[in-house]
Motif scaffolding. Structure first.
Motif, short mmCIF file in Angstrom:
data_model
loop_
_atom_site.label_atom_id
_atom_site.label_comp_id
_atom_site.label_asym_id
_atom_site.label_seq_id
_atom_site.Cartn_x
_atom_site.Cartn_y
_atom_site.Cartn_z
N SER A 1 39.63 39.84 39.08
CA SER A 1 38.36 40.58 39.09
C SER A 1 37.71 40.47 40.47
CB SER A 1 37.42 40.03 38.02
OG SER A 1 37.16 38.66 38.22
N PHE A 2 36.55 41.12 40.58
CA PHE A 2 35.87 41.21 41.87
C PHE A 2 34.40 40.81 41.74
CE2 PHE A 2 39.27 44.30 41.55
CZ PHE A 2 40.01 44.06 42.71
N PHE B 1 35.95 41.91 47.68
CA PHE B 1 35.54 40.56 47.33
C PHE B 1 36.26 40.16 46.04
CE2 PHE B 1 32.37 42.38 50.02
CZ PHE B 1 31.88 41.33 50.80
N VAL B 2 37.43 39.57 46.20
CA VAL B 2 38.29 39.27 45.05
C VAL B 2 38.12 37.81 44.62
CG1 VAL B 2 40.29 38.69 46.51
CG2 VAL B 2 40.64 39.42 44.12
N ILE B 3 38.12 37.58 43.34
CA ILE B 3 37.95 36.23 42.79
C ILE B 3 39.32 35.71 42.36
CG2 ILE B 3 36.87 34.86 40.97
CD1 ILE B 3 34.60 36.96 40.96
N LEU B 4 39.71 34.58 42.96
CA LEU B 4 41.03 34.00 42.73
C LEU B 4 40.91 32.53 42.34
CD1 LEU B 4 42.83 35.38 45.93
CD2 LEU B 4 42.93 36.35 43.61
N PRO B 5 41.91 31.99 41.66
CA PRO B 5 41.94 30.54 41.43
C PRO B 5 41.97 29.80 42.78
CG PRO B 5 43.54 31.66 40.04
CD PRO B 5 43.03 32.69 41.00
N ASP B 6 41.31 28.66 42.84
CA ASP B 6 41.21 27.92 44.10
C ASP B 6 42.56 27.69 44.77
OD1 ASP B 6 38.47 27.76 43.99
OD2 ASP B 6 38.43 25.78 43.04
N GLU B 7 43.54 27.27 43.99
CA GLU B 7 44.85 26.95 44.56
C GLU B 7 45.51 28.18 45.17
OE1 GLU B 7 46.30 24.00 45.14
OE2 GLU B 7 44.33 23.28 44.52
N CYS C 1 35.88 33.11 45.80
CA CYS C 1 35.75 34.53 46.14
C CYS C 1 36.11 34.71 47.61
CB CYS C 1 34.34 35.03 45.87
SG CYS C 1 34.12 36.78 46.31
N LEU C 2 37.16 35.48 47.87
CA LEU C 2 37.58 35.76 49.23
C LEU C 2 37.21 37.18 49.61
CD1 LEU C 2 41.19 34.24 49.38
CD2 LEU C 2 39.01 33.12 49.85
#
Length: 341
Positions: free
Chosen positions: A276-277, A287-293, A316-317
């Motif tokens: 998701s964003f 602005f993409v939301i990713l797992p930390d790892e 969020c990157l």
């Protein structure tokens, strides 16, 4: 390591560089008073459909915002912006340093709405608080969303109702206008704002923006304000020349479409993989939301900016495509991302 950190990390588009190179050996009058600058100014006026506009060239967005806003406001007046707005978050208090308050409101979409203006005006009713006078928006916004024509019309109507002025920051105007979600044209913006600026630095210029002043009351003595803020360039023609390239054969708009196309390919990748964003991806900022790892692994391969941690274990990157982003760059990112999964 390829950088998706921003859209101004290469010197300039080849056609901009060619125009500058062609000026070698030529001489011009200073401080934007030359015939070449006037010719470019006339071309831009024609393109936006406002021959009555005043145009002024700057070398960056912050100095454009600072000069424009401080010129408009009287000592007791303030500017309204969303809390993610550039003047509120990324300009080191430049506006406040001139003695003008930036009144902010929260907006999940990054866009200002009439209800936000109404809420602020209900709290600033007399001489015991600053007087809101100017409304600041940006297109695209700081989180990559874009305004629709109906939204801009509604904002302008609200401003007119309360005697407010409307200013649009166009640092990424090319991307905003060329978004598939946008039904706005540059001609629309020239009719629905009191002033706006056309950003060049983030769409292929070496370093150049052009402020368009539309409201008659704001035009008087503006060059005095430019000089006082240290923004009146002796080589004004050097700033204007970059827009000679960008506004020839609509290169400005072509590049806006290009950066959005490259961004959309990355958006499709993230959507296909179920991510998701932070905000709807509508321009060249994602602005993409990713797992930390996964975010850490990705940042080991690419120069990226971490914006926030929206929840435990998530990052969020921000990815920003550029006029210089190639199809090969996009394909390699997609391949690397799939491998990291």
């Amino acid at each position: 390591m390829y950088s998706f950190q921003n859209d101004y990390n290469e010197i300039a588009h080849p056609r901009v560089m060619q125009v500058l190179n062609d000026l070698v050996g030529k001489r011009f009058d200073g401080y934007s008073t030359d015939k070449y600058t006037q010719q470019i100014t006339d071309n831009i006026k024609k393109r936006i459909g406002r021959n009555d506009a005043d145009l002024h060239f700057f070398n960056g967005g912050t100095i454009t915002n600072l000069t424009a806003i401080s010129h408009v406001l009287r000592p007791h007046q303030a500017v309204i912006a969303v809390d993610s707005g550039h003047i509120a978050t990324h300009e080191t208090g430049a506006i406040e340093a001139t003695g003008h308050k930036v009144i902010t409101v929260s907006s999940g979409s990054g866009k200002l709405e009439p209800k936000h203006i109404q809420a602020i005006l209900s709290e600033h009713t007399d001489e015991h608080s600053v007087q809101a006078k100017l409304v600041y928006i940006s297109n695209s916004t700081e989180i990559g969303t874009v305004y629709r024509k109906q939204e801009l019309q509604a904002l302008k109507a609200e401003c007119n109702k309360h005697g407010l002025l409307l200013f649009m920051d166009g640092a990424r105007l090319a991307s905003g206008l060329m978004s598939k979600e946008s039904d706005l044209t540059i001609e629309d913006i020239a009719q629905l704002t009191d002033m706006f600026y056309i950003g060049g630095t983030k769409i292929g210029a070496f370093a150049a923006e052009v402020l368009v002043i539309l409201h008659p009351a704001l035009k008087s003595d503006f060059r005095f304000s430019i000089k006082q803020k240290g923004a009146l360039q002796a080589k004004g023609w050097l700033l204007a020349a970059q827009f000679d390239a960008l506004f020839t054969d609509d290169l400005f708009f072509e590049l806006g479409k290009y950066v959005n196309d490259k961004a959309q390919q990355l958006v499709s990748l993230f959507e296909q993989k179920g991510f998701s964003f932070l905000a709807p991806p509508e321009s060249n900022q994602i602005f993409v939301i990713l797992p930390d790892e996964l975010a850490k692994k990705l940042m080991a391969h690419y120069a990226l900016r971490k914006i926030c941690e929206p929840d435990d274990g998530l990052s969020c990157l921000r990815l920003c495509t550029s006029w210089s982003t190639t199809q090969q760059d996009v394909d390699k990112f997609i391949s690397t991302f799939k491998q990291l999964l």
